[in-house]
Design a protein around this motif. Structure first.
Motif, PDB file in Angstrom:
ATOM      1  N   UNK A  71       0.838  -1.199   0.000  1.00  0.00           N
ATOM      2  CA  UNK A  71       0.000   0.000   0.000  1.00  0.00           C
ATOM      3  C   UNK A  71       0.875   1.252   0.000  1.00  0.00           C
ATOM      4  N   UNK A  72       1.967   1.205   0.750  1.00  0.00           N
ATOM      5  CA  UNK A  72       2.902   2.339   0.761  1.00  0.00           C
ATOM      6  C   UNK A  72       3.488   2.577  -0.629  1.00  0.00           C
ATOM      7  N   UNK A  73       3.797   1.514  -1.326  1.00  0.00           N
ATOM      8  CA  UNK A  73       4.342   1.633  -2.682  1.00  0.00           C
ATOM      9  C   UNK A  73       3.338   2.333  -3.596  1.00  0.00           C
ATOM     10  N   UNK A  74       2.055   1.980  -3.490  1.00  0.00           N
ATOM     11  CA  UNK A  74       1.011   2.606  -4.305  1.00  0.00           C
ATOM     12  C   UNK A  74       0.952   4.104  -4.035  1.00  0.00           C
ATOM     13  N   UNK A  75       0.931   4.471  -2.751  1.00  0.00           N
ATOM     14  CA  UNK A  75       0.783   5.880  -2.394  1.00  0.00           C
ATOM     15  C   UNK A  75       2.018   6.681  -2.802  1.00  0.00           C
ATOM     16  N   UNK A  76       3.205   6.137  -2.538  1.00  0.00           N
ATOM     17  CA  UNK A  76       4.438   6.858  -2.871  1.00  0.00           C
ATOM     18  C   UNK A  76       4.505   7.162  -4.361  1.00  0.00           C
ATOM     19  N   UNK A  77       4.243   6.165  -5.201  1.00  0.00           N
ATOM     20  CA  UNK A  77       4.390   6.398  -6.635  1.00  0.00           C
ATOM     21  C   UNK A  77       3.200   7.147  -7.228  1.00  0.00           C
ATOM     22  N   UNK A  78       2.081   7.162  -6.519  1.00  0.00           N
ATOM     23  CA  UNK A  78       1.002   8.067  -6.923  1.00  0.00           C
ATOM     24  C   UNK A  78       1.476   9.505  -6.803  1.00  0.00           C
ATOM     25  N   UNK A  79       2.153   9.815  -5.696  1.00  0.00           N
ATOM     26  CA  UNK A  79       2.697  11.162  -5.520  1.00  0.00           C
ATOM     27  C   UNK A  79       3.804  11.458  -6.523  1.00  0.00           C
ATOM     28  N   UNK A  80       4.719  10.514  -6.711  1.00  0.00           N
ATOM     29  CA  UNK A  80       5.852  10.739  -7.607  1.00  0.00           C
ATOM     30  C   UNK A  80       5.370  11.019  -9.027  1.00  0.00           C
ATOM     31  N   UNK A  81       4.459  10.188  -9.536  1.00  0.00           N
ATOM     32  CA  UNK A  81       4.011  10.388 -10.915  1.00  0.00           C
ATOM     33  C   UNK A  81       3.081  11.590 -11.029  1.00  0.00           C
ATOM     34  N   UNK A  82       2.323  11.877  -9.981  1.00  0.00           N
ATOM     35  CA  UNK A  82       1.508  13.083 -10.008  1.00  0.00           C
ATOM     36  C   UNK A  82       2.395  14.312 -10.146  1.00  0.00           C
ATOM     37  N   UNK A  83       3.537  14.313  -9.460  1.00  0.00           N
ATOM     38  CA  UNK A  83       4.479  15.414  -9.600  1.00  0.00           C
ATOM     39  C   UNK A  83       5.115  15.456 -10.974  1.00  0.00           C
ATOM     40  N   UNK A  84       5.556  14.316 -11.465  1.00  0.00           N
ATOM     41  CA  UNK A  84       6.197  14.271 -12.787  1.00  0.00           C
ATOM     42  C   UNK A  84       5.239  14.718 -13.885  1.00  0.00           C
ATOM     43  N   UNK A  85       3.960  14.321 -13.764  1.00  0.00           N
ATOM     44  CA  UNK A  85       2.981  14.718 -14.778  1.00  0.00           C
ATOM     45  C   UNK A  85       2.807  16.223 -14.842  1.00  0.00           C
ATOM     46  N   UNK A  86       3.087  16.908 -13.734  1.00  0.00           N
ATOM     47  CA  UNK A  86       2.876  18.359 -13.672  1.00  0.00           C
ATOM     48  C   UNK A  86       4.063  19.161 -14.222  1.00  0.00           C
ATOM     49  N   UNK A  87       5.115  18.491 -14.633  1.00  0.00           N
ATOM     50  CA  UNK A  87       6.257  19.224 -15.182  1.00  0.00           C
ATOM     51  C   UNK A  87       5.941  19.608 -16.624  1.00  0.00           C
ATOM     52  N   UNK A  88       5.099  20.607 -16.757  1.00  0.00           N
ATOM     53  CA  UNK A  88       4.741  21.137 -18.069  1.00  0.00           C
ATOM     54  C   UNK A  88       4.228  22.556 -17.873  1.00  0.00           C
TER      55      UNK A  88
END
Length: 385
Positions: free
Chosen positions: A128-145
Protein backbone atom coordinates in the motif's frame (compact mmCIF):
# COMPACT_ATOMS: atom_id res chain seq x y z
CA UNK A 1 -0.59 0.55 16.65
CA UNK A 2 -0.71 -3.20 15.99
CA UNK A 3 -0.40 -4.28 12.38
CA UNK A 4 -3.81 -6.06 12.24
CA UNK A 5 -5.56 -2.94 13.55
CA UNK A 6 -3.67 -0.75 11.08
CA UNK A 7 -4.77 -3.03 8.24
CA UNK A 8 -8.36 -2.95 9.45
CA UNK A 9 -8.40 0.85 9.59
CA UNK A 10 -6.82 1.03 6.15
CA UNK A 11 -9.43 -1.33 4.72
CA UNK A 12 -12.22 0.60 6.48
CA UNK A 13 -10.98 3.92 5.08
CA UNK A 14 -10.83 2.51 1.53
CA UNK A 15 -14.33 1.04 1.75
CA UNK A 16 -15.91 4.13 3.30
CA UNK A 17 -14.25 6.47 0.78
CA UNK A 18 -15.16 4.14 -2.09
CA UNK A 19 -18.81 4.02 -1.02
CA UNK A 20 -18.94 7.80 -0.62
CA UNK A 21 -17.60 8.16 -4.17
CA UNK A 22 -20.19 5.68 -5.45
CA UNK A 23 -22.98 7.48 -3.60
CA UNK A 24 -21.91 10.81 -5.07
CA UNK A 25 -21.98 9.52 -8.66
CA UNK A 26 -25.13 7.37 -9.02
CA UNK A 27 -25.65 8.42 -12.63
CA UNK A 28 -22.26 7.00 -13.56
CA UNK A 29 -23.21 3.56 -12.29
CA UNK A 30 -26.95 3.13 -12.73
CA UNK A 31 -28.21 6.15 -14.66
CA UNK A 32 -30.31 7.77 -15.93
CA UNK A 33 -27.69 9.44 -18.09
CA UNK A 34 -27.33 11.21 -21.42
CA UNK A 35 -23.53 10.78 -21.50
CA UNK A 36 -22.90 7.57 -23.50
CA UNK A 37 -21.37 4.43 -22.07
CA UNK A 38 -18.07 3.47 -23.71
CA UNK A 39 -17.50 -0.27 -23.29
CA UNK A 40 -14.08 -1.89 -23.56
CA UNK A 41 -15.47 -4.02 -26.38
CA UNK A 42 -18.24 -2.71 -28.61
CA UNK A 43 -20.17 -5.99 -28.42
CA UNK A 44 -20.52 -5.81 -24.64
CA UNK A 45 -24.10 -4.92 -23.65
CA UNK A 46 -24.63 -1.77 -21.56
CA UNK A 47 -25.38 -2.20 -17.87
CA UNK A 48 -28.55 -0.25 -17.24
CA UNK A 49 -32.04 -0.48 -15.77
CA UNK A 50 -32.79 -3.04 -13.09
CA UNK A 51 -29.46 -4.80 -13.61
CA UNK A 52 -27.49 -1.60 -12.96
CA UNK A 53 -29.58 -0.68 -9.91
CA UNK A 54 -29.20 -4.18 -8.46
CA UNK A 55 -25.43 -4.32 -8.97
CA UNK A 56 -25.08 -0.81 -7.56
CA UNK A 57 -26.97 -1.84 -4.41
CA UNK A 58 -24.93 -5.03 -4.11
CA UNK A 59 -21.75 -2.96 -3.91
CA UNK A 60 -22.92 -1.28 -0.69
CA UNK A 61 -24.06 -4.58 0.81
CA UNK A 62 -20.71 -6.23 0.08
CA UNK A 63 -18.83 -3.21 1.45
CA UNK A 64 -20.81 -3.47 4.68
CA UNK A 65 -20.10 -7.19 4.95
CA UNK A 66 -16.40 -6.54 4.34
CA UNK A 67 -16.39 -4.29 7.41
CA UNK A 68 -18.31 -6.50 9.84
CA UNK A 69 -17.48 -10.02 8.65
CA UNK A 70 -14.71 -11.91 10.53
CA UNK A 71 -13.18 -12.77 7.16
CA UNK A 72 -13.34 -9.89 4.69
CA UNK A 73 -11.77 -11.64 1.70
CA UNK A 74 -14.92 -12.96 0.04
CA UNK A 75 -17.04 -9.78 0.36
CA UNK A 76 -14.09 -7.76 -1.00
CA UNK A 77 -13.62 -10.24 -3.84
CA UNK A 78 -17.32 -9.95 -4.71
CA UNK A 79 -17.16 -6.16 -4.50
CA UNK A 80 -14.21 -6.05 -6.90
CA UNK A 81 -15.89 -8.43 -9.36
CA UNK A 82 -18.90 -6.10 -9.58
CA UNK A 83 -16.61 -3.08 -10.05
CA UNK A 84 -14.76 -4.87 -12.86
CA UNK A 85 -18.05 -5.75 -14.58
CA UNK A 86 -19.18 -2.13 -14.35
CA UNK A 87 -15.84 -0.87 -15.68
CA UNK A 88 -15.79 -3.26 -18.62
CA UNK A 89 -19.13 -1.80 -19.69
CA UNK A 90 -17.99 1.83 -19.50
CA UNK A 91 -14.48 3.28 -19.54
CA UNK A 92 -15.72 6.55 -18.02
CA UNK A 93 -15.94 4.56 -14.78
CA UNK A 94 -12.15 4.16 -14.84
CA UNK A 95 -11.80 7.22 -12.64
CA UNK A 96 -8.45 7.63 -10.82
CA UNK A 97 -10.06 7.04 -7.42
CA UNK A 98 -11.85 3.91 -8.67
CA UNK A 99 -8.56 2.52 -9.98
CA UNK A 100 -6.59 3.29 -6.83
CA UNK A 101 -9.23 2.11 -4.35
CA UNK A 102 -9.82 -1.10 -6.31
CA UNK A 103 -6.15 -2.04 -6.36
CA UNK A 104 -5.65 -1.17 -2.69
CA UNK A 105 -8.68 -3.28 -1.80
CA UNK A 106 -7.28 -6.19 -3.80
CA UNK A 107 -4.00 -5.88 -1.90
CA UNK A 108 -5.44 -5.30 1.58
CA UNK A 109 -8.27 -7.78 1.09
CA UNK A 110 -5.79 -10.64 0.77
CA UNK A 111 -4.57 -9.85 4.29
CA UNK A 112 -7.66 -9.43 6.48
CA UNK A 113 -5.67 -8.91 9.64
CA UNK A 114 -5.97 -12.52 10.78
CA UNK A 115 -2.54 -13.63 9.59
CA UNK A 116 -0.47 -15.48 12.17
CA UNK A 117 2.69 -14.16 10.52
CA UNK A 118 3.23 -10.45 11.23
CA UNK A 119 5.65 -10.30 8.30
CA UNK A 120 2.71 -10.95 5.92
CA UNK A 121 0.79 -7.99 7.33
CA UNK A 122 3.88 -5.81 7.08
CA UNK A 123 4.38 -6.79 3.43
CA UNK A 124 0.77 -5.85 2.72
CA UNK A 125 1.25 -2.44 4.30
CA UNK A 126 4.43 -1.98 2.28
CA UNK A 127 2.52 -2.68 -0.92
CA UNK A 128 0.00 0.00 0.00
CA UNK A 129 2.90 2.34 0.76
CA UNK A 130 4.34 1.63 -2.68
CA UNK A 131 1.01 2.61 -4.30
CA UNK A 132 0.78 5.88 -2.39
CA UNK A 133 4.44 6.86 -2.87
CA UNK A 134 4.39 6.40 -6.63
CA UNK A 135 1.00 8.07 -6.92
CA UNK A 136 2.70 11.16 -5.52
CA UNK A 137 5.85 10.74 -7.61
CA UNK A 138 4.01 10.39 -10.91
CA UNK A 139 1.51 13.08 -10.01
CA UNK A 140 4.48 15.41 -9.60
CA UNK A 141 6.20 14.27 -12.79
CA UNK A 142 2.98 14.72 -14.78
CA UNK A 143 2.88 18.36 -13.67
CA UNK A 144 6.26 19.22 -15.18
CA UNK A 145 4.74 21.14 -18.07
CA UNK A 146 4.03 24.80 -18.78
CA UNK A 147 0.27 24.25 -18.98
CA UNK A 148 0.18 23.28 -15.30
CA UNK A 149 2.80 25.75 -14.14
CA UNK A 150 1.32 28.77 -15.93
CA UNK A 151 -2.40 27.98 -16.17
CA UNK A 152 -3.67 25.04 -14.13
CA UNK A 153 -2.02 26.04 -10.86
CA UNK A 154 -3.12 29.67 -11.28
CA UNK A 155 -6.71 28.45 -11.64
CA UNK A 156 -6.44 26.17 -8.59
CA UNK A 157 -5.31 29.04 -6.34
CA UNK A 158 -8.02 31.42 -7.60
CA UNK A 159 -9.85 31.35 -4.21
CA UNK A 160 -6.74 32.89 -2.62
CA UNK A 161 -5.72 35.32 -5.35
CA UNK A 162 -9.28 36.62 -5.78
CA UNK A 163 -9.32 37.57 -2.09
CA UNK A 164 -5.75 38.90 -2.00
CA UNK A 165 -4.84 40.04 -5.53
CA UNK A 166 -1.39 41.19 -4.42
CA UNK A 167 -0.51 37.53 -3.74
CA UNK A 168 -1.13 36.49 -7.35
CA UNK A 169 2.41 36.96 -8.64
CA UNK A 170 4.31 35.21 -5.80
CA UNK A 171 1.77 32.38 -5.63
CA UNK A 172 1.80 31.88 -9.38
CA UNK A 173 5.56 31.43 -9.14
CA UNK A 174 4.96 28.48 -6.82
CA UNK A 175 3.44 26.66 -9.77
CA UNK A 176 6.95 26.09 -11.09
CA UNK A 177 8.01 24.48 -7.78
CA UNK A 178 4.95 22.36 -7.00
CA UNK A 179 5.81 19.43 -9.32
CA UNK A 180 9.29 19.06 -7.84
CA UNK A 181 8.05 19.42 -4.25
CA UNK A 182 5.51 16.67 -4.87
CA UNK A 183 8.15 14.32 -6.28
CA UNK A 184 10.45 15.17 -3.37
CA UNK A 185 8.01 14.39 -0.58
CA UNK A 186 6.85 11.27 -2.41
CA UNK A 187 10.43 9.99 -2.40
CA UNK A 188 10.93 11.36 1.12
CA UNK A 189 8.19 9.09 2.45
CA UNK A 190 10.46 6.16 1.56
CA UNK A 191 13.28 7.42 3.73
CA UNK A 192 13.66 7.32 7.50
CA UNK A 193 15.37 10.69 7.66
CA UNK A 194 12.77 12.69 5.73
CA UNK A 195 9.65 10.61 6.37
CA UNK A 196 8.20 12.81 9.10
CA UNK A 197 8.56 16.10 7.24
CA UNK A 198 7.35 14.46 4.01
CA UNK A 199 4.27 13.19 5.83
CA UNK A 200 3.51 16.68 7.13
CA UNK A 201 3.88 18.17 3.63
CA UNK A 202 1.71 15.45 2.05
CA UNK A 203 -1.11 15.91 4.56
CA UNK A 204 -0.78 19.68 4.25
CA UNK A 205 -1.11 19.41 0.47
CA UNK A 206 -4.40 17.53 0.82
CA UNK A 207 -5.74 20.10 3.28
CA UNK A 208 -4.79 22.80 0.76
CA UNK A 209 -6.51 20.94 -2.11
CA UNK A 210 -9.68 20.52 -0.05
CA UNK A 211 -9.64 24.23 0.75
CA UNK A 212 -9.18 25.20 -2.92
CA UNK A 213 -11.67 22.73 -4.45
CA UNK A 214 -14.13 22.69 -1.55
CA UNK A 215 -17.37 24.64 -1.05
CA UNK A 216 -15.52 27.70 0.28
CA UNK A 217 -13.14 27.65 -2.68
CA UNK A 218 -13.80 26.72 -6.29
CA UNK A 219 -16.61 24.37 -5.24
CA UNK A 220 -15.60 22.17 -8.15
CA UNK A 221 -15.63 18.44 -8.92
CA UNK A 222 -16.80 17.38 -5.46
CA UNK A 223 -16.20 13.72 -6.28
CA UNK A 224 -12.49 14.26 -5.53
CA UNK A 225 -13.14 15.70 -2.06
CA UNK A 226 -13.51 12.33 -0.28
CA UNK A 227 -10.56 10.94 -2.26
CA UNK A 228 -8.38 13.84 -1.14
CA UNK A 229 -9.42 13.32 2.49
CA UNK A 230 -8.85 9.56 2.19
CA UNK A 231 -5.35 10.12 0.83
CA UNK A 232 -4.48 12.15 3.93
CA UNK A 233 -5.76 9.30 6.13
CA UNK A 234 -3.77 6.78 4.07
CA UNK A 235 -0.65 8.88 4.66
CA UNK A 236 -1.14 8.88 8.43
CA UNK A 237 -1.95 5.17 8.64
CA UNK A 238 0.93 4.10 6.43
CA UNK A 239 3.76 6.49 7.26
CA UNK A 240 3.31 7.61 10.87
CA UNK A 241 3.87 4.17 12.38
CA UNK A 242 6.98 3.18 14.35
CA UNK A 243 7.39 0.15 12.10
CA UNK A 244 11.00 -0.22 11.07
CA UNK A 245 10.69 -0.28 7.30
CA UNK A 246 13.15 1.03 4.74
CA UNK A 247 12.84 2.09 1.12
CA UNK A 248 14.17 -1.32 0.11
CA UNK A 249 11.33 -3.08 1.97
CA UNK A 250 8.83 -1.07 -0.06
CA UNK A 251 10.47 -0.96 -3.47
CA UNK A 252 12.21 -4.32 -3.64
CA UNK A 253 10.37 -7.56 -2.80
CA UNK A 254 10.70 -10.10 -5.57
CA UNK A 255 9.21 -12.92 -3.49
CA UNK A 256 5.69 -11.45 -3.46
CA UNK A 257 3.74 -11.69 -6.72
CA UNK A 258 1.53 -8.85 -5.54
CA UNK A 259 4.62 -6.67 -5.46
CA UNK A 260 5.29 -7.37 -9.14
CA UNK A 261 1.72 -6.38 -10.03
CA UNK A 262 2.02 -3.20 -7.96
CA UNK A 263 5.30 -2.20 -9.61
CA UNK A 264 3.83 -2.86 -13.06
CA UNK A 265 0.66 -0.81 -12.49
CA UNK A 266 2.07 2.06 -10.44
CA UNK A 267 5.70 2.35 -11.59
CA UNK A 268 6.31 0.87 -15.03
CA UNK A 269 3.08 1.50 -16.95
CA UNK A 270 2.58 5.10 -15.72
CA UNK A 271 5.99 5.94 -17.19
CA UNK A 272 4.63 4.87 -20.58
CA UNK A 273 1.89 7.51 -20.31
CA UNK A 274 4.56 10.18 -20.92
CA UNK A 275 4.83 8.80 -24.44
CA UNK A 276 1.06 8.36 -24.91
CA UNK A 277 1.36 4.57 -24.54
CA UNK A 278 -0.71 4.25 -21.35
CA UNK A 279 -3.82 6.01 -20.11
CA UNK A 280 -3.35 9.27 -18.20
CA UNK A 281 -6.05 8.59 -15.59
CA UNK A 282 -4.20 5.38 -14.66
CA UNK A 283 -1.00 7.40 -14.30
CA UNK A 284 -1.82 10.04 -11.65
CA UNK A 285 -2.35 12.81 -14.21
CA UNK A 286 -5.59 14.35 -12.92
CA UNK A 287 -5.30 18.17 -12.81
CA UNK A 288 -1.76 17.96 -14.15
CA UNK A 289 -2.33 20.08 -17.25
CA UNK A 290 -1.12 17.02 -19.13
CA UNK A 291 -4.37 15.43 -20.31
CA UNK A 292 -6.06 14.87 -23.64
CA UNK A 293 -8.82 17.43 -24.18
CA UNK A 294 -11.71 17.36 -26.64
CA UNK A 295 -14.58 19.52 -27.84
CA UNK A 296 -17.46 18.69 -30.16
CA UNK A 297 -18.49 21.41 -32.60
CA UNK A 298 -21.90 21.45 -34.28
CA UNK A 299 -23.52 23.75 -36.79
CA UNK A 300 -26.92 25.23 -35.95
CA UNK A 301 -28.53 22.50 -38.06
CA UNK A 302 -26.57 19.82 -36.23
CA UNK A 303 -27.41 21.30 -32.84
CA UNK A 304 -31.10 21.36 -33.72
CA UNK A 305 -31.07 17.62 -34.45
CA UNK A 306 -29.25 16.51 -31.30
CA UNK A 307 -31.31 14.61 -28.70
CA UNK A 308 -33.20 16.86 -26.30
CA UNK A 309 -31.30 15.64 -23.24
CA UNK A 310 -28.00 16.80 -24.77
CA UNK A 311 -29.04 20.29 -25.91
CA UNK A 312 -28.71 21.86 -22.42
CA UNK A 313 -24.97 21.18 -22.61
CA UNK A 314 -24.54 22.99 -25.95
CA UNK A 315 -23.18 26.54 -25.97
CA UNK A 316 -23.78 28.80 -28.98
CA UNK A 317 -20.40 30.51 -29.32
CA UNK A 318 -20.68 32.29 -32.67
CA UNK A 319 -22.63 32.31 -35.90
CA UNK A 320 -23.50 28.73 -36.90
CA UNK A 321 -21.14 27.34 -34.24
CA UNK A 322 -22.20 25.40 -31.15
CA UNK A 323 -19.81 23.75 -28.71
CA UNK A 324 -20.50 20.64 -26.68
CA UNK A 325 -18.02 20.80 -23.80
CA UNK A 326 -17.41 17.18 -22.83
CA UNK A 327 -16.08 18.04 -19.38
CA UNK A 328 -19.16 20.06 -18.46
CA UNK A 329 -21.42 17.37 -19.92
CA UNK A 330 -19.77 14.58 -17.91
CA UNK A 331 -19.60 16.50 -14.62
CA UNK A 332 -23.18 17.75 -14.76
CA UNK A 333 -24.58 14.41 -15.95
CA UNK A 334 -22.41 11.92 -14.04
CA UNK A 335 -20.54 14.05 -11.46
CA UNK A 336 -17.17 12.85 -12.79
CA UNK A 337 -14.75 14.22 -15.37
CA UNK A 338 -14.53 12.56 -18.81
CA UNK A 339 -12.11 9.70 -19.30
CA UNK A 340 -9.42 11.69 -21.08
CA UNK A 341 -8.42 9.42 -23.97
CA UNK A 342 -8.90 9.94 -27.69
CA UNK A 343 -10.52 6.54 -28.25
CA UNK A 344 -13.19 7.37 -25.66
CA UNK A 345 -13.89 10.82 -27.10
CA UNK A 346 -14.19 9.35 -30.60
CA UNK A 347 -16.71 6.77 -29.41
CA UNK A 348 -18.80 9.43 -27.67
CA UNK A 349 -18.75 11.69 -30.74
CA UNK A 350 -19.56 8.71 -32.96
CA UNK A 351 -22.57 7.91 -30.78
CA UNK A 352 -23.81 11.47 -31.25
CA UNK A 353 -23.22 11.28 -35.00
CA UNK A 354 -25.79 8.48 -35.26
CA UNK A 355 -28.44 10.81 -33.81
CA UNK A 356 -27.88 13.59 -36.38
CA UNK A 357 -29.96 13.97 -39.50
CA UNK A 358 -26.93 15.29 -41.39
CA UNK A 359 -23.66 13.72 -40.24
CA UNK A 360 -21.64 16.49 -41.89
CA UNK A 361 -22.71 18.94 -39.20
CA UNK A 362 -20.34 17.68 -36.48
CA UNK A 363 -16.59 17.88 -35.89
CA UNK A 364 -14.69 16.42 -32.94
CA UNK A 365 -11.47 18.30 -32.09
CA UNK A 366 -8.94 16.47 -29.91
CA UNK A 367 -5.68 17.73 -28.45
CA UNK A 368 -3.39 15.10 -26.89
CA UNK A 369 -1.05 16.56 -24.25
CA UNK A 370 1.78 14.49 -22.78
CA UNK A 371 5.17 15.09 -21.17
CA UNK A 372 6.72 13.90 -24.44
CA UNK A 373 5.24 13.58 -27.92
CA UNK A 374 2.22 15.81 -27.40
CA UNK A 375 0.20 16.03 -30.59
CA UNK A 376 -1.42 19.07 -32.21
CA UNK A 377 -5.16 19.46 -32.43
CA UNK A 378 -6.79 16.95 -34.76
CA UNK A 379 -10.33 17.18 -36.16
CA UNK A 380 -12.54 14.16 -36.85
CA UNK A 381 -15.66 14.13 -39.00
CA UNK A 382 -18.42 11.61 -38.42
CA UNK A 383 -17.19 9.52 -41.34
CA UNK A 384 -13.88 9.08 -39.45
CA UNK A 385 -15.54 7.96 -36.23
Amino acid sequence: MALPRRLFLLRLTILVAFCIGLAMSPGLWMGPRSYPQVPVWSLLPPIEGVVAVTLYGVLFVLAGLAVIAPRARWPIAGFLVVIVVFCLADQTRWQPWVFQYSFLLAVVGVADGSSVAPVDDLQTLNLARLVIVFTYVFSGLQKINLNFMENEFSWIITPVTSLVPTMATPLDALGFLVPFVQVAFGVGLLTRRFRRVSLAVAVGMHVFILAMFGPLGLNWNDIVWPWTAAMAVFDVLLFSSPDDFTWRDIVWNVRDLRHGATVALFVVLPALSFFNLWDSYLSSALYSGNLTEAQIYLSDLGAASTPGNIRPYLVHTSENTNVLNLQRWAIEDLNVTPYAETRVFKTIAGDLCHALRDRNQLVLVVKEQRLFFSRPEVGFRCAQL
